[in-house]
Design a protein around this motif. Structure first.
Motif, PDB file in Angstrom:
ATOM      1  N   GLY A 123       0.780  -1.224   0.000  1.00 62.39           N
ATOM      2  CA  GLY A 123       0.000   0.000   0.000  1.00 62.39           C
ATOM      3  C   GLY A 123       0.812   1.274   0.000  1.00 62.39           C
ATOM      4  N   ALA A 124       2.132   1.163   0.085  1.00 58.38           N
ATOM      5  CA  ALA A 124       2.972   2.355   0.017  1.00 58.38           C
ATOM      6  C   ALA A 124       2.904   2.950  -1.391  1.00 58.38           C
ATOM      7  CB  ALA A 124       4.417   2.008   0.368  1.00 58.38           C
ATOM      8  N   ARG A 125       3.093   4.253  -1.481  1.00 61.50           N
ATOM      9  CA  ARG A 125       3.228   4.915  -2.782  1.00 61.50           C
ATOM     10  C   ARG A 125       4.717   5.077  -3.058  1.00 61.50           C
ATOM     11  NH1 ARG A 125      -1.960   7.361  -3.743  1.00 61.50           N
ATOM     12  NH2 ARG A 125      -3.359   6.279  -2.309  1.00 61.50           N
ATOM     13  N   TRP A 126       5.054   5.144  -4.336  1.00 63.34           N
ATOM     14  CA  TRP A 126       6.477   5.188  -4.677  1.00 63.34           C
ATOM     15  C   TRP A 126       7.149   6.476  -4.210  1.00 63.34           C
ATOM     16  CZ3 TRP A 126       8.944   0.960  -5.325  1.00 63.34           C
ATOM     17  CH2 TRP A 126       8.303  -0.158  -5.854  1.00 63.34           C
ATOM     18  N   ALA A 127       6.397   7.546  -4.028  1.00 67.63           N
ATOM     19  CA  ALA A 127       6.989   8.747  -3.442  1.00 67.63           C
ATOM     20  C   ALA A 127       7.453   8.478  -2.021  1.00 67.63           C
ATOM     21  CB  ALA A 127       5.983   9.900  -3.454  1.00 67.63           C
ATOM     22  N   GLN A 128       6.650   7.725  -1.265  1.00 70.75           N
ATOM     23  CA  GLN A 128       7.029   7.384   0.105  1.00 70.75           C
ATOM     24  C   GLN A 128       8.257   6.473   0.123  1.00 70.75           C
ATOM     25  OE1 GLN A 128       3.101   5.706   0.797  1.00 70.75           O
ATOM     26  NE2 GLN A 128       2.642   7.286   2.307  1.00 70.75           N
ATOM     27  N   ALA A 155       4.930  15.699  -3.719  1.00 72.41           N
ATOM     28  CA  ALA A 155       3.942  16.580  -4.349  1.00 72.41           C
ATOM     29  C   ALA A 155       3.002  15.810  -5.264  1.00 72.41           C
ATOM     30  CB  ALA A 155       4.655  17.678  -5.140  1.00 72.41           C
ATOM     31  N   HIS A 156       3.408  14.624  -5.707  1.00 68.14           N
ATOM     32  CA  HIS A 156       2.547  13.798  -6.548  1.00 68.14           C
ATOM     33  C   HIS A 156       1.396  13.163  -5.766  1.00 68.14           C
ATOM     34  CE1 HIS A 156       5.783  12.906  -9.865  1.00 68.14           C
ATOM     35  NE2 HIS A 156       5.372  14.149  -9.869  1.00 68.14           N
ATOM     36  N   LEU A 157       1.525  13.093  -4.460  1.00 70.01           N
ATOM     37  CA  LEU A 157       0.538  12.357  -3.672  1.00 70.01           C
ATOM     38  C   LEU A 157      -0.787  13.118  -3.623  1.00 70.01           C
ATOM     39  CD1 LEU A 157       2.844  11.250  -0.709  1.00 70.01           C
ATOM     40  CD2 LEU A 157       2.041   9.849  -2.626  1.00 70.01           C
ATOM     41  N   HIS A 158      -1.837  12.417  -3.972  1.00 69.43           N
ATOM     42  CA  HIS A 158      -3.168  12.999  -3.929  1.00 69.43           C
ATOM     43  C   HIS A 158      -4.183  11.867  -3.875  1.00 69.43           C
ATOM     44  CE1 HIS A 158      -3.586  11.739  -8.119  1.00 69.43           C
ATOM     45  NE2 HIS A 158      -2.489  12.395  -8.413  1.00 69.43           N
ATOM     46  N   PRO A 159      -5.384  12.123  -3.384  1.00 72.89           N
ATOM     47  CA  PRO A 159      -6.421  11.086  -3.430  1.00 72.89           C
ATOM     48  C   PRO A 159      -6.854  10.852  -4.862  1.00 72.89           C
ATOM     49  CG  PRO A 159      -7.310  13.137  -2.581  1.00 72.89           C
ATOM     50  CD  PRO A 159      -5.834  13.343  -2.699  1.00 72.89           C
ATOM     51  N   ASN A 160      -7.209   9.622  -5.171  1.00 71.13           N
ATOM     52  CA  ASN A 160      -7.668   9.266  -6.509  1.00 71.13           C
ATOM     53  C   ASN A 160      -9.190   9.204  -6.500  1.00 71.13           C
ATOM     54  OD1 ASN A 160      -5.076   8.961  -7.769  1.00 71.13           O
ATOM     55  ND2 ASN A 160      -4.809   7.111  -6.536  1.00 71.13           N
ATOM     56  N   VAL A 161      -9.816  10.185  -7.125  1.00 71.08           N
ATOM     57  CA  VAL A 161     -11.274  10.332  -7.042  1.00 71.08           C
ATOM     58  C   VAL A 161     -11.913  10.379  -8.429  1.00 71.08           C
ATOM     59  CG1 VAL A 161     -11.249  11.430  -4.774  1.00 71.08           C
ATOM     60  CG2 VAL A 161     -10.993  12.849  -6.829  1.00 71.08           C
TER      61      VAL A 161
END
Length: 448
Positions: free
Chosen positions: A107-112, A296-302
């Motif tokens: 569940g990690a994002r690649w930015a993290q 800065a790429h991290l955002h909810p996907n809606v």
């Protein structure tokens, strides 16, 4: 809703989100698709993933699994079913700095991931956007910013932890459950939920990045020059191209990344690209690898980017295929076209070593259309390019049907993938739409 709440395991209390919950709006959809699941489950541990799988299965509803929700197919959510959202399983741990072995939860994002690893001077080549979830990319392939020097993300996965449809937890590596380990690297969506990966990272702190804008000739000659320079370039150089209409021609926006920390190595790697076409703009920098996939790429996907995408792999970008690509950009049936250099370290791996068999191609071509255009427009735009392709990549395909399956997993690879999916998920709980037209049994209790 009441059906999903019934008999909810105690360990999932507070981790069930249904319509009306204030969290639902941010969890219902994916990046490309708005959806209306009956419920979203938010496990935080492997044991809770097991409980979520068993509970979702008991409901007899469609099940979707989401690591990040950035996937183009929109399959990380559904209408009327259960979504198992892995976003709380996001830990990143360096297991052994000497061997560069890293454990990353799905569940990690690649930015993290990049932010954590940069403190150790490490990086994992992993797509080109920091919001992408680890699980989807690391089970499909992983064409990243360092692809020609590092290879695909899956090529450096050394072990996985998988929850099967019956709740069994398996560790798979080259010695244990080797067929599961093979399938997870390229076709992991159909075998179970991979909750964690052990990945060998690269020793990288800083990379060279060049941004170029080049006028591209409609006859494809500029594209062929780009491909020719890449064929002669050191593996340290990887590139991504976006093509935009520009009068009767097009503009190539080129991002070139050099896996080197010294300007003395970066400049000669990038210099040949400055000689192709008419140079409109150019800048170069040395940046930390993490700057390529920033927070800065991290955002909810809606569902904010509805689109349809398809792709194909080219063994070489010759005169015919280059012309076809340019027609896709400038012709009457236009699409947004992106190109990714592959080859290099990708092609060092034997085609049968993983479920990603495409180990002789040089270029990935990706085409997208946006509303009001639909599938017919995309097919018309990509038709000429498709005639030149040999294979496709699962992570850049919006319509995962039988035809897509046969391009992504051709021949014996496809037969082996289908056997693995049936072996590890015999009832098709997780089986993606890529096998929907192959006459397999319905998911238990699935409602049409």
């Amino acid at each position: 809703m009441n059906q999903v709440r019934a008999n909810l395991p105690e360990q999932l209390t507070g981790k069930l989100v249904t319509p009306g919950d204030r969290r639902y709006a941010m969890l219902r959809s994916t990046y490309t698709t708005r959806a209306n699941p009956a419920a979203v489950l938010l496990p935080e541990t492997t044991a809770e993933v097991v409980a979520a799988v068993r509970h979702a299965r008991e409901q007899g509803l469609p099940v979707a699994v989401r690591s990040g929700g950035h996937g183009l197919s929109g399959s990380a959510s559904n209408d009327g079913g259960v979504v198992i959202d892995l976003s709380a399983l996001n830990r990143v741990e360096v297991l052994d700095r000497r061997t560069r072995l890293v454990r990353v939860e799905a569940g990690a994002r690649w930015a993290q991931v990049a932010q954590t690893l940069t403190r150790y001077g490490l990086a994992i080549s992993s797509g080109d956007h920091g919001n992408v979830g680890v699980g989807g990319l690391a089970t499909g392939g992983g064409v990243g910013w360092l692809v020609r020097s590092y290879g695909l993300t899956i090529d450096h996965v050394r072990a996985v932890e998988v929850v099967l449809a019956d709740g069994t937890v398996l560790r798979a590596d080259a010695e244990h459950e080797p067929e599961l380990f093979w399938a997870v690297r390229g076709a992991g969506a159909g075998v179970g939920i991979v909750v964690a990966f052990e990945i060998e990272a690269a020793e990288i702190r800083t990379v060279g990045v060049a941004q170029l804008a080049v006028e591209a000739s409609p006859d494809g000659s500029t594209l062929r020059e780009w491909a020719g320079r890449l064929a002669e370039a050191p593996r340290e150089l990887s590139t991504a191209v976006v093509l935009f209409p520009y009068g009767s021609s097009a503009v190539m926006q080129i991002t070139a990344v050099v896996a080197a920390e010294s300007p003395r190595r970066v400049r000669p790697a990038v210099a040949p690209l400055l000689e192709i076409g008419k140079l409109l703009e150019h800048r170069s920098d040395l940046v930390p690898y993490a700057a390529l996939v920033p927070p800065a790429h991290l955002h909810p996907n809606v569902g904010q980017q509805p689109s349809l995408t398809t792709n194909g792999l080219l063994p070489e970008l010759d005169e015919g295929s280059a012309r076809a690509v340019m027609r896709t950009v400038t012709g009457p049936h236009r699409a947004l076209v992106q190109l990714r250099s592959v080859g290099g370290a990708v092609n060092d791996v034997a085609p049968e070593a993983t479920a990603y068999p495409h180990r002789h191609q040089s270029t990935l071509v990706v085409a997208s259309v946006f509303p009001p255009q639909g599938g017919a427009a995309l097919d018309a735009a990509f038709r000429d390019v498709a005639r030149h392709t040999d294979g496709a990549y699962v992570n850049f395909e919006s319509r995962p049907d039988r035809a897509a399956f046969d391009r992504i997993y051709p021949g014996e690879t496809g037969r082996r993938v289908a056997r693995a999916w049936r072996r590890y998920d015999p009832d098709g709980l997780f089986r993606p739409a890529l096998l929907a037209e192959r006459g397999r049994p319905e998911r238990p209790g699935r409602r049409r």
